[in-house]
Design a protein around this motif. Structure first.
Motif, PDB file in Angstrom:
ATOM      1  N   GLU A   1       5.338   9.695 -10.734  1.00 21.70           N
ATOM      2  CA  GLU A   1       4.439   9.861 -11.582  1.00 21.70           C
ATOM      3  C   GLU A   1       4.193  11.546 -12.095  1.00 21.70           C
ATOM      4  OE1 GLU A   1       0.687   8.284 -12.621  1.00 21.70           O
ATOM      5  OE2 GLU A   1       1.957   6.200 -12.272  1.00 21.70           O
ATOM      6  N   SER A   2       4.055  12.196 -11.221  1.00 22.21           N
ATOM      7  CA  SER A   2       3.450  13.622 -10.537  1.00 22.21           C
ATOM      8  C   SER A   2       5.238  14.222 -11.233  1.00 22.21           C
ATOM      9  CB  SER A   2       2.757  13.557  -9.865  1.00 22.21           C
ATOM     10  OG  SER A   2       3.724  14.465  -8.323  1.00 22.21           O
ATOM     11  N   LYS A   3       6.353  14.361 -10.497  1.00 20.25           N
ATOM     12  CA  LYS A   3       7.418  14.637 -10.282  1.00 20.25           C
ATOM     13  C   LYS A   3       8.303  14.413 -11.170  1.00 20.25           C
ATOM     14  CE  LYS A   3       8.834  13.794  -5.034  1.00 20.25           C
ATOM     15  NZ  LYS A   3       9.603  13.156  -4.248  1.00 20.25           N
ATOM     16  N   GLN A   4       8.214  13.124 -12.301  1.00 16.76           N
ATOM     17  CA  GLN A   4       8.857  13.121 -13.968  1.00 16.76           C
ATOM     18  C   GLN A   4       7.928  13.976 -14.301  1.00 16.76           C
ATOM     19  OE1 GLN A   4       7.887   9.277 -14.361  1.00 16.76           O
ATOM     20  NE2 GLN A   4       9.702   8.179 -12.885  1.00 16.76           N
ATOM     21  N   LYS A   5       6.545  13.854 -14.057  1.00 15.15           N
ATOM     22  CA  LYS A   5       6.005  14.645 -15.433  1.00 15.15           C
ATOM     23  C   LYS A   5       6.182  16.417 -15.021  1.00 15.15           C
ATOM     24  CE  LYS A   5       2.026  12.164 -15.702  1.00 15.15           C
ATOM     25  NZ  LYS A   5       0.452  12.005 -15.462  1.00 15.15           N
TER      26      LYS A   5
ATOM     27  N   HIS B   1       7.700  18.501 -17.966  1.00 16.27           N
ATOM     28  CA  HIS B   1       7.177  19.974 -18.384  1.00 16.27           C
ATOM     29  C   HIS B   1       8.373  21.326 -17.992  1.00 16.27           C
ATOM     30  CE1 HIS B   1       3.157  18.657 -18.976  1.00 16.27           C
ATOM     31  NE2 HIS B   1       3.241  18.001 -18.018  1.00 16.27           N
ATOM     32  N   GLY B   2       8.631  20.952 -16.747  1.00 14.62           N
ATOM     33  CA  GLY B   2      10.370  22.021 -16.463  1.00 14.62           C
ATOM     34  C   GLY B   2      10.856  22.009 -17.487  1.00 14.62           C
ATOM     35  N   ARG B   3      11.787  20.913 -18.061  1.00  7.63           N
ATOM     36  CA  ARG B   3      12.745  20.828 -18.625  1.00  7.63           C
ATOM     37  C   ARG B   3      12.200  21.349 -20.313  1.00  7.63           C
ATOM     38  NH1 ARG B   3      14.704  14.431 -18.719  1.00  7.63           N
ATOM     39  NH2 ARG B   3      13.076  14.292 -18.161  1.00  7.63           N
ATOM     40  N   LEU B   4      10.942  20.941 -20.237  1.00  4.18           N
ATOM     41  CA  LEU B   4      10.109  20.896 -21.908  1.00  4.18           C
ATOM     42  C   LEU B   4      10.355  23.544 -22.043  1.00  4.18           C
ATOM     43  CD1 LEU B   4       8.914  20.891 -24.362  1.00  4.18           C
ATOM     44  CD2 LEU B   4       7.212  20.663 -23.324  1.00  4.18           C
ATOM     45  N   ALA B   5       9.697  23.523 -20.808  1.00  2.00           N
ATOM     46  CA  ALA B   5      10.016  24.932 -20.423  1.00  2.00           C
ATOM     47  C   ALA B   5      10.973  25.598 -21.126  1.00  2.00           C
ATOM     48  CB  ALA B   5       8.953  25.263 -19.466  1.00  2.00           C
ATOM     49  N   GLU B   6      12.189  25.346 -20.025  1.00  4.96           N
ATOM     50  CA  GLU B   6      13.485  25.060 -20.438  1.00  4.96           C
ATOM     51  C   GLU B   6      13.927  25.428 -21.726  1.00  4.96           C
ATOM     52  OE1 GLU B   6      17.722  24.278 -18.556  1.00  4.96           O
ATOM     53  OE2 GLU B   6      16.238  23.992 -17.562  1.00  4.96           O
ATOM     54  N   ASN B   7      13.558  24.315 -22.738  1.00  2.00           N
ATOM     55  CA  ASN B   7      13.462  23.904 -23.875  1.00  2.00           C
ATOM     56  C   ASN B   7      12.891  25.548 -24.650  1.00  2.00           C
ATOM     57  OD1 ASN B   7      16.025  21.885 -23.400  1.00  2.00           O
ATOM     58  ND2 ASN B   7      13.911  20.051 -24.062  1.00  2.00           N
ATOM     59  N   GLN B   8      12.091  25.624 -24.510  1.00  2.00           N
ATOM     60  CA  GLN B   8      11.003  26.499 -25.382  1.00  2.00           C
ATOM     61  C   GLN B   8      11.391  27.654 -24.913  1.00  2.00           C
ATOM     62  OE1 GLN B   8       7.426  25.584 -24.230  1.00  2.00           O
ATOM     63  NE2 GLN B   8       7.101  24.065 -25.549  1.00  2.00           N
TER      64      GLN B   8
ATOM     65  N   SER C   1       0.284  -1.739  -0.521  1.00  2.00           N
ATOM     66  CA  SER C   1      -0.200   0.381  -0.142  1.00  2.00           C
ATOM     67  C   SER C   1       0.620   1.309  -0.067  1.00  2.00           C
ATOM     68  CB  SER C   1      -0.405   0.050   1.359  1.00  2.00           C
ATOM     69  OG  SER C   1      -0.815   0.321   2.620  1.00  2.00           O
ATOM     70  N   GLU C   2       1.870   1.063   0.914  1.00  2.00           N
ATOM     71  CA  GLU C   2       2.838   2.424   0.702  1.00  2.00           C
ATOM     72  C   GLU C   2       3.454   2.454  -0.447  1.00  2.00           C
ATOM     73  OE1 GLU C   2       7.294   3.460   2.700  1.00  2.00           O
ATOM     74  OE2 GLU C   2       5.377   2.702   3.927  1.00  2.00           O
ATOM     75  N   GLU C   3       3.667   1.440  -1.351  1.00  6.04           N
ATOM     76  CA  GLU C   3       4.684   1.514  -3.159  1.00  6.04           C
ATOM     77  C   GLU C   3       3.059   2.643  -3.323  1.00  6.04           C
ATOM     78  OE1 GLU C   3       5.815  -1.107  -6.311  1.00  6.04           O
ATOM     79  OE2 GLU C   3       6.764  -2.182  -3.969  1.00  6.04           O
ATOM     80  N   LYS C   4       1.886   1.608  -3.285  1.00  4.16           N
ATOM     81  CA  LYS C   4       0.701   2.382  -4.789  1.00  4.16           C
ATOM     82  C   LYS C   4       1.424   3.902  -4.273  1.00  4.16           C
ATOM     83  CE  LYS C   4      -1.732  -1.690  -5.527  1.00  4.16           C
ATOM     84  NZ  LYS C   4      -2.828  -2.964  -4.460  1.00  4.16           N
ATOM     85  N   ARG C   5       1.048   4.242  -2.684  1.00  6.78           N
ATOM     86  CA  ARG C   5       1.166   5.577  -2.888  1.00  6.78           C
ATOM     87  C   ARG C   5       1.958   6.406  -3.725  1.00  6.78           C
ATOM     88  NH1 ARG C   5       1.006   5.346   2.784  1.00  6.78           N
ATOM     89  NH2 ARG C   5       0.085   3.599   2.823  1.00  6.78           N
ATOM     90  N   GLU C   6       3.358   5.717  -3.162  1.00  2.68           N
ATOM     91  CA  GLU C   6       4.703   7.238  -3.533  1.00  2.68           C
ATOM     92  C   GLU C   6       4.362   7.058  -5.589  1.00  2.68           C
ATOM     93  OE1 GLU C   6       8.160   4.551  -2.226  1.00  2.68           O
ATOM     94  OE2 GLU C   6       7.824   4.437  -0.300  1.00  2.68           O
ATOM     95  N   MET C   7       4.003   5.567  -5.977  1.00  2.00           N
ATOM     96  CA  MET C   7       3.875   5.471  -7.669  1.00  2.00           C
ATOM     97  C   MET C   7       3.335   7.019  -8.300  1.00  2.00           C
ATOM     98  SD  MET C   7       4.952   3.003  -8.699  1.00  2.00           S
ATOM     99  CE  MET C   7       4.122   2.289 -10.126  1.00  2.00           C
ATOM    100  N   PRO C   8       2.442   8.037  -8.094  1.00  3.28           N
ATOM    101  CA  PRO C   8       1.508   9.027  -8.489  1.00  3.28           C
ATOM    102  C   PRO C   8       2.489   9.878  -7.852  1.00  3.28           C
ATOM    103  CG  PRO C   8      -0.162   7.955  -6.947  1.00  3.28           C
ATOM    104  CD  PRO C   8       1.207   7.281  -6.816  1.00  3.28           C
ATOM    105  N   GLU C   9       2.854  10.089  -6.733  1.00  2.00           N
ATOM    106  CA  GLU C   9       4.085  11.299  -6.206  1.00  2.00           C
ATOM    107  C   GLU C   9       5.077  11.272  -7.295  1.00  2.00           C
ATOM    108  OE1 GLU C   9       5.529  10.840  -2.596  1.00  2.00           O
ATOM    109  OE2 GLU C   9       3.455  10.815  -1.667  1.00  2.00           O
TER     110      GLU C   9
END
Length: 58
Positions: A20-24, A28-35, A10-18
């Motif tokens: 994913e959001s960090k990766q996104k 997005h940060g790298r994309l904005a920087e590249n733009q 259950s702890e691992e399942k809770r960490e997954m969305p976190e």
């Protein structure tokens, strides 16, 4: 029958969305920087093109 510990799952399942959001946000940060870099390069290219056309017309 041995008992299985589900607390880790259950702890691992809770960490997954976190993660994913960090990766996104990282993507997005790298994309904005590249733009931003692309826009700066476009401005620089426009200035060089303008400068060259002025030199040619002289």
């Amino acid at each position: 029958m041995p008992e299985t510990d589900t607390s880790g799952l259950s702890e691992e399942k809770r960490e997954m969305p976190e993660q994913e959001s960090k990766q996104k946000s990282s993507i997005h940060g790298r994309l904005a920087e590249n733009q931003k870099l692309i826009e700066e390069e476009k401005v620089k290219n426009r200035q060089m093109k303008k400068k060259r056309s002025n030199e040619i017309s002289l």
